[in-house]
Design an enzyme around this catalytic site. Structure first.
Site, PDB file in Angstrom:
ATOM      1  N   SER A   1       0.803  -1.221   0.000  1.00 25.30           N
ATOM      2  CA  SER A   1       0.000   0.000   0.000  1.00 25.30           C
ATOM      3  C   SER A   1       0.846   1.286   0.000  1.00 25.30           C
ATOM      4  CB  SER A   1      -0.968   0.003   1.187  1.00 25.30           C
ATOM      5  OG  SER A   1      -1.950  -0.983   0.979  1.00 25.30           O
TER       6      SER A   1
ATOM      7  N   LYS B   1     -10.180  -5.061  10.632  1.00 23.82           N
ATOM      8  CA  LYS B   1     -11.284  -4.357   9.955  1.00 23.82           C
ATOM      9  C   LYS B   1     -12.557  -4.283  10.804  1.00 23.82           C
ATOM     10  CE  LYS B   1      -9.410  -5.085   5.424  1.00 23.82           C
ATOM     11  NZ  LYS B   1      -9.474  -5.649   4.091  1.00 23.82           N
TER      12      LYS B   1
ATOM     13  N   GLY C   1     -12.850  -9.878   7.708  1.00 22.20           N
ATOM     14  CA  GLY C   1     -13.182  -8.531   7.260  1.00 22.20           C
ATOM     15  C   GLY C   1     -13.232  -8.405   5.747  1.00 22.20           C
TER      16      GLY C   1
END
Ligand code: NDP
Length: 283
Positions: free
Chosen positions: A24, A73, A139
């Protein structure tokens, strides 16, 4: 390219445990460069019992947004004061938006479903009328269930190590499945029949663990999709390819869901194709 001096400099990041594998930071830095937005984006390792404290510290130090990954999450969902419709439906949050004013509520959203469907479109994977086996009930599964069911697969079977968690998902989402045979089972009770599409949404691959799947679920026309990704094909991809199936990893989904988060934070839609290419070219 926009003038960087006119853009807001902000602090962003991805928080999870483990986190060192995450692509990310690279993706968001590439989007930032492409759009001329100056930002910092870092990977944050939160202790398994310290998610909320880590988030609070990040926000207090001026953080404006976080992506949330394994296994937090559901905890991210619990700490949000304000939720998008899709995050409320999912019961899981992968994108946190912090207001500059600490009296304002934290907004939680979930971009995983949009990212998955965008990547399916990229690969030409269709869902309508298909027989789907979705493995995992965490999640990530919560985030993708509503958009998957909206495409009206003929069958969607959720298999999970802890069957109870999968059964809870059926109860939560069954109203979205009027035209789908929607059911759950334990991982070791998957029926020995073939599926058109098998999606691995477990974190088993993070520890290189092979899922105990019966050979009968897969054939040469099956598409296998692993939400996990790495520099090499994942264990699940290798298992699928060894049985003649076409297999994809979750790198495209990661880029697509990141693009939606980027839009939420900055109001600009980055182009994903160059970033997909960039990541694929990495060793
Ligand atoms: P969670 O921690 O919320 O859930 C993990 C899931 O994996 C649970 O269903 C758990 O089962 C199952 N699991 C864990 N270890 C094993 C094992 N050894 N054998 C069988 N099942 C196991 O994680 P998420 O749902 O957030 O993420 C799941 C995966 O999806 C991760 O690999 C993550 O990186 C990937 N992902 C990728 C995205 C992308 O953009 N490419 C986006 C979102 C997620 P149980 O309930 O029984 O514990």
């Amino acid at each position: 390219m926009p003038d960087q001096a006119q853009k807001l400099v902000g602090q962003y990041g991805v928080i999870g445990n483990p986190i060192s594998h995450s692509r990310s930071p690279l993706i968001h830095q590439a989007f930032a460069k492409q759009t001329g937005i100056a930002l910092e984006y870092t990977a944050i390792l939160a202790p398994l019992d310290g998610f909320e404290a880590s988030v609070a510290a990040f926000w207090q130090n001026g953080g404006r947004g976080l992506n949330v990954t394994v296994p937090f999450k559901a905890q991210a969902f619990a700490l949000c004061h304000n939720l998008s419709e899709r995050a409320a439906r999912a019961g899981a949050v992968n994108t946190l938006i912090f207001p500059a004013d600490s009296l304002q509520p934290i907004l939680g959203d979930n971009t995983d479903g949009a990212g998955l469907l965008q990547d399916f479109a990229f690969h030409g994977i269709s869902i309508h009328g298909k027989k789907i086996l979705l493995i995992g009930a965490g999640g990530a599964t919560r985030g993708v269930l509503a958009p998957l069911l909206a495409e009206q697969p003929a069958q969607l079977l959720i298999a999970n190590r802890r069957e109870k968690t999968a059964q809870a998902l059926i109860a939560d989402f069954v109203d979205l499945a009027p035209n789908t045979a929607f059911a759950a089972c334990a991982l070791d009770a998957i029926p020995k029949e073939a599926f058109d599409l098998i999606i691995n949404a477990t974190s088993a691959g993070l520890s290189d663990t092979q899922l105990p799947l019966p050979d009968a679920v897969i054939h040469t026309d099956t598409v296998a999709y692993d939400m996990a990704y790495g520099s090499q094909p994942t264990v699940f991809m290798r298992w699928s390819q060894a049985r003649g199936a076409k297999a994809f990893d979750g790198l495209g989904m990661l880029v697509e869901q990141a693009a939606v988060s980027f839009y939420l934070w900055h109001g600009v839609r980055p182009e994903t194709r160059p970033v997909r290419d960039l990541l694929r070219a990495l060793p």
